[in-house]
Design a protein around this motif. Structure first.
Motif, PDB file in Angstrom:
ATOM      1  N   MET A   1      -0.808   6.463  -0.953  1.00 14.54           N
ATOM      2  CA  MET A   1      -0.600   6.270   0.373  1.00 14.54           C
ATOM      3  C   MET A   1      -0.733   7.720   1.124  1.00 14.54           C
ATOM      4  N   TRP A   2      -0.427   8.901   0.349  1.00 12.43           N
ATOM      5  CA  TRP A   2      -0.796  10.109   1.112  1.00 12.43           C
ATOM      6  C   TRP A   2      -2.118  10.471   0.838  1.00 12.43           C
ATOM      7  N   ILE A 505       9.750   5.362   2.636  1.00 12.89           N
ATOM      8  CA  ILE A 505       8.187   5.045   3.074  1.00 12.89           C
ATOM      9  C   ILE A 505       7.959   3.433   2.961  1.00 12.89           C
ATOM     10  N   ASP A 507       5.549   0.153   3.819  1.00 14.50           N
ATOM     11  CA  ASP A 507       3.974  -0.115   4.119  1.00 14.50           C
ATOM     12  C   ASP A 507       4.089  -1.577   4.362  1.00 14.50           C
ATOM     13  N   GLU A 551       1.511   2.360   7.437  1.00 21.00           N
ATOM     14  CA  GLU A 551       2.549   2.944   6.843  1.00 21.00           C
ATOM     15  C   GLU A 551       3.534   3.894   7.738  1.00 21.00           C
ATOM     16  N   LEU A 608       9.399  12.460  -0.486  1.00 21.88           N
ATOM     17  CA  LEU A 608       7.859  11.731   0.052  1.00 21.88           C
ATOM     18  C   LEU A 608       7.431  11.505  -1.092  1.00 21.88           C
ATOM     19  N   ASP A 612       7.049   7.456  -2.434  1.00 14.67           N
ATOM     20  CA  ASP A 612       5.682   6.984  -2.454  1.00 14.67           C
ATOM     21  C   ASP A 612       5.570   6.269  -3.773  1.00 14.67           C
ATOM     22  N   ASP A 613       6.077   6.974  -4.962  1.00 13.43           N
ATOM     23  CA  ASP A 613       5.929   6.463  -6.369  1.00 13.43           C
ATOM     24  C   ASP A 613       6.657   5.157  -6.240  1.00 13.43           C
ATOM     25  N   TYR A 616       4.927   2.391  -4.664  1.00  6.86           N
ATOM     26  CA  TYR A 616       3.733   1.683  -5.412  1.00  6.86           C
ATOM     27  C   TYR A 616       4.328   0.716  -6.365  1.00  6.86           C
TER      28      TYR A 616
END
Length: 638
Positions: A1-2, A505, A507, A551, A608, A612-613, A616
């Motif tokens: 995502m980053w 985060i 999405d 996002e 972050l 993010d992990d 996912y």
């Protein structure tokens, strides 16, 4: 995502735009009929196909010192345009400046204007866009005064490029869209091409990390340039397409576009273009874990630019080599590359590059098991980042203010010139002195009123700039930069007082499907309503910002992980009902969220990454859920 994006600095829009615009001005002489020498005219149209060949021809046929200045300056103009097409902007600026010294505006106004515009383009490309503004404003004024819509389209396009360069994206988009509507698919020497403007619009959206919006313009530019047989410009749009495809996870298409761009650049002798493509391929290979392939691409790019005067490209190549060397556990090579970067940074003002250099040094220290030094380097990096971003924001506001003030002075000068002309005319007849006095008085009142109006508009403009610098226009939430700054401040306070702090985060699920099936208007409505939900459901002390596309990031100060889970879950439940409210048959709205809580010696970047992990994991587990990061060991705890 980053993700990070390396957009090629020399854009096809700038190259084509300045060339076409200057060609049009050559057809609109202020004093005499304008016409290029036949050889010069025939070679100018070949620049976009093979600028090296044009440059070689010009050098071989350059007129002697005894030739008229107007003849010599035309050949120098041809040189400057060829250099510009090859992204040798410093050479283009030098030649254009020398050419302007040979002639005077009152004797050769068409040629002087022609050279002044290519000089303005070179000034912008070499980092001095504010110095280029007067010539571009003169072109806009000239086009309006002659009611020439073709020239006006070119002038608006050029002004849009300058505004894009100083990051005034809203004003740039306005100018470029006007030029796009006025452009033609198959332009002659006096017209702006639709491919030129479409490519530049795509790049504008790329700068804003809105690749979905950039893609249609890039595809349109690609189709037109193939039809027009312009390989240099086609290689650049293929380079941009490769970046957009990669950002949209269409890896096969990205590889195909970049491979073709590399082949075209080699065929036409565009060595800088070859280096840019190889560097981009190196980045993609490194991100895919193909480290040896990445090192090979980066080394090939370095062979091309090692002796070139392009510090930014040199830094990027050395940085990739250092990162890949660390990926391959070749710490000696990584240390050598970082030492070369340090020497490069000592000679140039590259603040943002220095930040990433500090992060790379911290990574190398960690790989050498010197965790204390790695931590200290990261701590200093965060402090430097805050200082630099504050300075950059102030600099941007200053640039926009200077631009606005120059435009205001230009309007004032026009008014003053009108006043002087009227005043001289009235003074020629003594019996009309009373009328002259009335007119002058009215003009003075008008000037005072305009000055007051300009002061008021300037104040409103400053307020608007502050909003643009901090707020995402579609959702009404903080933009990426503003959100990160606010979160870092709150994170520092939470650390200082020992209070809990959570970051999520978010999405939006299947957002591309919503755009494709229900249209971008529906997608925009979903984003807008999500922004409204965040403002309604979250506390005033919470922070919510749009990171890009679909996002978002949410920070919850003074909140433990379980409480944060409840907050984000409640937001998810409310968002699930949004499809019913929007009344689109068959639409469903959901999001996936990754959530984490601050730990000892934690930094925002680590939080972050963990969030993010977790995000996912939620995506892979079926979406429409909130996943918390509950691991007990992190890098920052070591």
């Amino acid at each position: 995502m980053w993700r990070g994006k390396f957009v090629r600095r020399y854009t096809a829009g700038i190259v084509i735009g300045w060339l076409v615009m200057s060609s049009a001005l050559a057809q609109h002489a202020l004093v005499m009929t304008t016409e290029f020498l036949p050889d010069v005219a025939s070679h100018r149209v070949e620049i976009s196909r093979n600028p090296n060949a044009v440059l070689d021809w010009t050098n071989a046929h350059f007129p002697p010192a005894s030739a008229p200045a107007s003849v010599r300056s035309q050949y120098m103009l041809l040189q400057a345009e060829s250099y510009y097409s090859l992204s040798l902007h410093g050479e283009a600026l030098k030649v254009a400046t020398d050419a302007m010294a040979l002639i005077r505006f009152d004797q050769q106004p068409w040629l002087w204007s022609h050279i002044a515009l290519i000089k303005s383009g070179a000034l912008s490309a070499t980092g001095s866009p504010l110095d280029a503004i007067p010539d571009v404003l003169a072109a806009v004024r000239f086009a309006k005064s002659t009611n020439d819509n073709e020239l006006l389209a070119m002038a608006l396009f050029s002004r849009g490029l300058l505004r894009l360069d100083i990051q005034d994206y809203t004003a740039a988009l306005d100018d470029l869209m006007q030029a796009y509507r006025m452009s033609v698919a198959e332009p002659d020497a006096n017209q702006i091409g639709k491919a030129t403007v479409a490519l530049t619009l795509g790049q504008l959206y790329q700068y804003r990390e809105e690749d979905k919006l950039a893609l249609p313009y890039q595809l349109e530019a690609e189709a037109l340039l193939r039809k027009l047989d312009k390989p240099l410009d086609l290689s650049i749009v293929l380079f941009d397409l490769g970046n957009s495809y990669y950002a949209l996870h269409q890896l096969e298409k990205a590889q195909t576009a970049l491979s073709e761009a590399l082949t075209i650049s080699r065929n036409i002798g565009d060595q800088q273009g070859v280096a840019y493509v190889q560097l981009q391929l190196a980045e993609f290979a490194e991100q895919k874990g193909q480290f040896r392939q990445a090192m090979e691409y980066a080394s090939q790019a370095w062979e091309i630019v090692a002796l070139a005067d392009n510090p930014y490209l040199k830094y990027k190549i050395l940085s990739i080599q250092a990162q890949v060397a660390m990926d391959l556990s070749n710490l000696t090579l990584a240390s050598e590359k970082l030492a070369e970067i340090e020497i490069l940074l000592a000679s140039f003002d590259m603040d943002l590059q220095r930040l990433s250099f500090e992060q790379a040094k911290a990574r190398l220290s960690a790989l050498n098991s010197d965790y204390e030094q790695a931590y200290e380097l990261l701590r200093q990096n965060i402090e430097h980042r805050q200082i630099i971003f504050n300075d950059k924001n102030s600099e941007r506001i200053h640039r926009l203010r200077v631009q606005y003030e120059m435009e205001s002075r230009e309007r004032e000068n026009q008014l003053l010139a009108t006043e002087v002309a009227l005043h001289k005319q009235e003074l020629s007849s003594q019996h009309r002195s009373y009328i002259t006095l009335i007119i002058v008085s009215l003009c003075l009142v008008l000037i005072v009123g305009l000055c007051l109006l300009l002061v008021w508009r300037n104040k409103k403009h400053k307020q608007h700039l502050l909003i643009l610098a901090n707020i995402d226009s579609l959702t009404g939430l903080a933009n990426r930069r503003a959100a990160v700054e606010k979160i870092e401040r709150q994170l520092a306070l939470s650390k200082r007082h020992g209070l809990p702090f959570c970051v999520a985060i978010v999405d939006l699920d299947h957002f591309k499907y919503i755009n494709d099936k229900f249209g971008h208007q529906a997608g925009d409505a979903v984003l807008q309503r999500f922004g409204e939900l965040c403002r309604q459901q979250l506390r005033k002390t919470d922070i919510c910002g749009r990171m890009g596309g679909e996002e978002f990031v949410i920070a919850l100060p003074h909140t433990h992980l379980k409480s944060a889970e409840k907050v984000i879950t409640t937001l998810l439940e409310r968002f699930n009902r949004l499809a019913v409210e929007l009344q689109y048959d068959g639409m469903s709205t959901s999001f996936s969220a990754g959530l984490t809580q601050m730990r000892h010696h934690d930094g925002l970047s680590n939080m972050l990454l963990r969030a993010d992990d977790a995000l996912y994991k939620g995506k892979h587990a079926g979406r429409n859920q909130v996943i918390s990061d509950k691991a007990s060991v992190t890098l920052t705890a070591l």
